[in-house]
Structures are given as C-alpha cells and as structure tokens.
Scaffold this active site. Structure first.
Site: not given
Ligand SMILES: *[C@@H]1O[C@H](CO)[C@@H](O)[C@H](O)[C@H]1NC(C)=O
Ligand SMILES: *[C@@H]1O[C@H](CO)[C@@H](O)[C@H](O)[C@H]1NC(C)=O
Length: 408
Positions: A191, A348, A378
């Site tokens: 991320s 996501d 995600h």
C-alpha cells in the site's frame, strides 16, 4: 416495554444498514469483511468527530486506537532474533534467523509497512508477524523501516526516512555485519509502503553513490499516482472496504499537508484538467486507455475535465513529484528498475495503479510478474490473525513469499 418492542427492531435495522455493503459476488468471505469494515468505519468516524471538535488530528487518534487494538512489541522467537536499532538516524526493526548457518551469506528484504503514510508501525503485531514469517520461510534478514508518520511529518519526510535507511543498509560494511549477500536484496512494501518502496527503488537506481543496487522490488497493492482518481478501478471500487476512493484522496492530501477542501475537486480530476498547464507533460504517462487490458477497462471512459482548478497544483505541486507518484517517472528512470513483482486485487481502488506500473516497466524492458487476485480486497495481506483473519490474507502472503523465495 412497548417502546423496546419498537426500538429493538429499529436499532437492529439501523445496525444492519450500517454494516451491509453490496460487495461483488466474487469477493471471498463478504460478511466477515463487512463486519470488519463497519468497525473500522465507526472508529474512523469517531476520529473525524474528534478532529472536527479540534481536540486532536484524526490520524493521530486513529493510529492511537489501532495501536491499542493491535498490541505493539512481540518478543523474539526461537527461530527469529528481533532487534530495534537505527540506520542513519532512522528507526528500523531487524529480523534475523537465529541459526546462522556457518558462514553462508543470507538473502535480505527491506520492508516498508503500509497505512496511508499515517498509520501502523514496524512494531505492530500485523507487520511484526509478517516479517517474522518472511524471516523464517526465506531464511533471510528482514529490515522493517519505522519511518516517521503523518501528521507528525509530511512529504517528503517519510520518503526521506525510508531512503536513508535503505541506503545505509546497502553499504558493504553494514551488509557484512548482518552476513547479507549484496547481490540478493529486495525492496518491498504494501500500500503506502509499496509507494515508498517503488520511490526508494527509483531513487537508488539513479544515485551514483550507491554501488550496490537491489536485485528485486516487490510491491503489494501499491499506491503509485495522484493524477487520475477515475481509473476504472477507482470507479468500480469507489465504496469498497477497506479503502474507499474518498479516504484514499484524503490520505494523499494529508501526506502533503494540503487543504482538505481540495478532495471534492480531485475526485473529478479537476486538479489535472486540460487547462492546468503543470499537468500536461504527464498526460501520456498515465493514459490508461493504452496501458490497461480491456478486461480491466470494461466500458469505463476517461474523465478528463476541460477546465479545472489550477490552484490545487499551485498549492500542492508535490502531487506530481515522482518521489510521491512513481508511476509518473520518465522511461529513462523506469528502465533502471530491478526485476519486479506487483500484487494487485480486483476489489481495490489501487488495482490499476499497480497494473499500469507493471505495463510501463515492461514497456521499458524490465521483467515484471503481475500477480492478480480476483476475489481479494485492499490491505488483505496483513489480515491473517483472528478475529481479522481472511483466506485472502493467507493466500496473498503465500504467493508473495513464494515469488521472493524463487527469485531472490
Ligand atoms: C491515450 O491512448 C489512446 C489509445 O492508445 C489514444 O487514442 C489517446 O490519444 C491517448 N491519449 C493521450 C493523451 O496520450
Ligand atoms: C471543477 O472546476 C470547474 C472549473 O473551474 C468548476 O466550475 C467546478 O466547480 C469545479 N468542481 C469542483 C467539484 O471543484
């Protein structure tokens, strides 16, 4: 009594309304995800209220609550030795296999944790566990970087911390101290940590004082650009747990300490409209019409405003800085990148950031593995421990570690 009879079903209905989210039929374990997301939203909304009342920054409170829920510190095990130290003034947590096998040099991964540049920690049990498992299964030295977080610092400080720590580690004498093979080092992160990992890799590749370059980069659902918030994945997943589009845009703005009111304009790409001259040179780098395969494009059409708001890029020019948006880098930089692994999830907003980076790297001649998960969301890779354990977490983690094992 009669009030209770009326109130209870009403409360139950309200609760169900709060928790229920229409999720795609392909999502694995949808109810569990809805419950986790509802809890996370309730916490976030409380933090926003605290922020609104000017008691504290919402991200400070949120990170505090996450820290309380997720116990910090976790002792070394029989198999893994854990040590907190500093690399060039930056805090790092180093994980080493306890058994040093003779004089053999070991593989190594520099890991940068996610959390919107504002949350989590190398010491959080989720990341601590991940690094321990990586140490055990790869018999590798893992360096997990404890970069400083928003809102204490803002861009470029988190990047600078990550870069300084990685550069320090890559020095021959430091590698020797940890018995690390200089030819077998990966830079990795998930991320926002994937964002920092990609940016650190680009910077290392251009820094002539760094003689020892990483062999690989491995990016887990990375954040790579703040240019277009209307890619097909941003639109398809705009309300998807655990990262709705608006929350991602707010993380970006907080990263730059920018004006939160800009978020409403950025949702419709007003910051990169055709009349915003600073954005023009980057249009070709981020043309998803040509970078995405048609299974991802579906019937989505690009959102390109004719007139927008030039003041956004005037006030936050860092939105186009490649140390924040590595996807905007020139081909000359991309072709210097090491062999790459990118993990993406269908559900996501950031799916297309990863897919486009894979394509641009490939076009520049870099060998890329794109590992796409059709039923995952995600952030799933760190959700492996009860009560927030997901099969998506175990499967993505296994696939990621397997790739590292085969390629590092
Ligand atoms: C983007 O790519 C499409 C398809 O390859 C092309 O028709 C279009 O002109 C490109 N746009 C820009 C701004 O480069
Ligand atoms: C986007 O920019 C246009 C042109 O300046 C403006 O009219 C419109 O109100 C803006 N929309 C948002 C949501 O900021």
């Amino acid at each position: 009594m009669r009030t209770a009879v009326v109130l209870l079903p009403a409360l139950a209905a309200l609760g169900a309304y709060y928790v229920y989210l229409p999720l795609p039929g392909t999502m694995s374990e949808p109810w569990k995800l809805m419950l986790m997301d509802a809890s996370f939203r309730a916490i976030q909304e409380t933090c926003n209220l605290v922020h609104y009342l000017r008691l504290s920054h919402h991200l400070t409170v949120l990170n505090y609550v996450i820290g309380v829920l997720d116990k910090l510190e976790s002792p070394s095990s029989e198999l893994v030795k854990i040590q907190d130290t500093q690399f060039d003034g930056v805090e790092v947590r180093v994980f080493e296999p306890s058994k040093k096998e003779d004089k053999a040099l070991r593989r190594s991964v520099v890991y940068i944790h996610g959390g919107g540049w504002a949350l989590a920690s190398a010491r959080a049990s989720s990341y601590n566990n991940l690094c321990k498992i990586m140490t055990e299964s790869l018999k590798a030295v893992i360096v997990s970087i404890e970069y400083r977080l928003v809102p204490k610092v803002h861009f470029p400080e988190p990047f600078n911390d990550a870069f300084r720590a990685a550069k320090h580690f890559l020095q021959p004498d430091v590698l020797a101290k940890y018995s690390v093979d200089p030819g077998r080092i990966a830079i990795s992160g998930d991320s926002a940590g994937g964002n920092l990992a990609a940016a650190v890799c680009q910077q290392l590749s251009r820094d002539t004082s760094v003689t020892n370059k990483p062999k690989l980069q491995a990016l887990i659902y990375p954040v790579l650009q703040a240019f277009d918030f209307n890619t097909p994945s941003y639109r398809q997943n705009m309300n998807m747990p655990v990262l709705p589009r608006f929350v991602m845009i707010k993380f970006w703005i907080d990263y730059f300490n920018g004006n939160p009111d800009f978020a409403h304009s950025m949702v419709i790409n007003n910051h990169t409209a055709l009349d915003v001259s600073q954005a023009v040179p980057y249009k070709g780098h981020l043309n998803w019409s040509s970078l995405l395969p048609s299974v991802f494009k579906k019937n989505y059409k690009p959102v390109i405003q004719t007139t927008g708001k030039a003041e956004i890029l005037r006030e936050i020019p860092e939105l186009l800085d490649i140390r924040a948006s590595p996807l905007l880098a020139e081909k000359e930089i991309l072709q210097l990148q090491p062999k790459t692994y990118i993990l993406t999830c269908e559900n996501d907003v950031l799916r297309d950031d990863g897919v486009m980076y894979a394509k641009r790297l490939e076009n520049a001649g870099v060998e890329v593995t794109l590992d796409h998960f059709e039923d995952c969301f995600h952030g799933c890779m760190i959700f492996t421990v009860w009560p927030t354990d997901f099969s998506a977490g175990l499967r993505t983690r296994e696939s990621y570690i397997k790739w590292l094992d085969q390629n590092l």
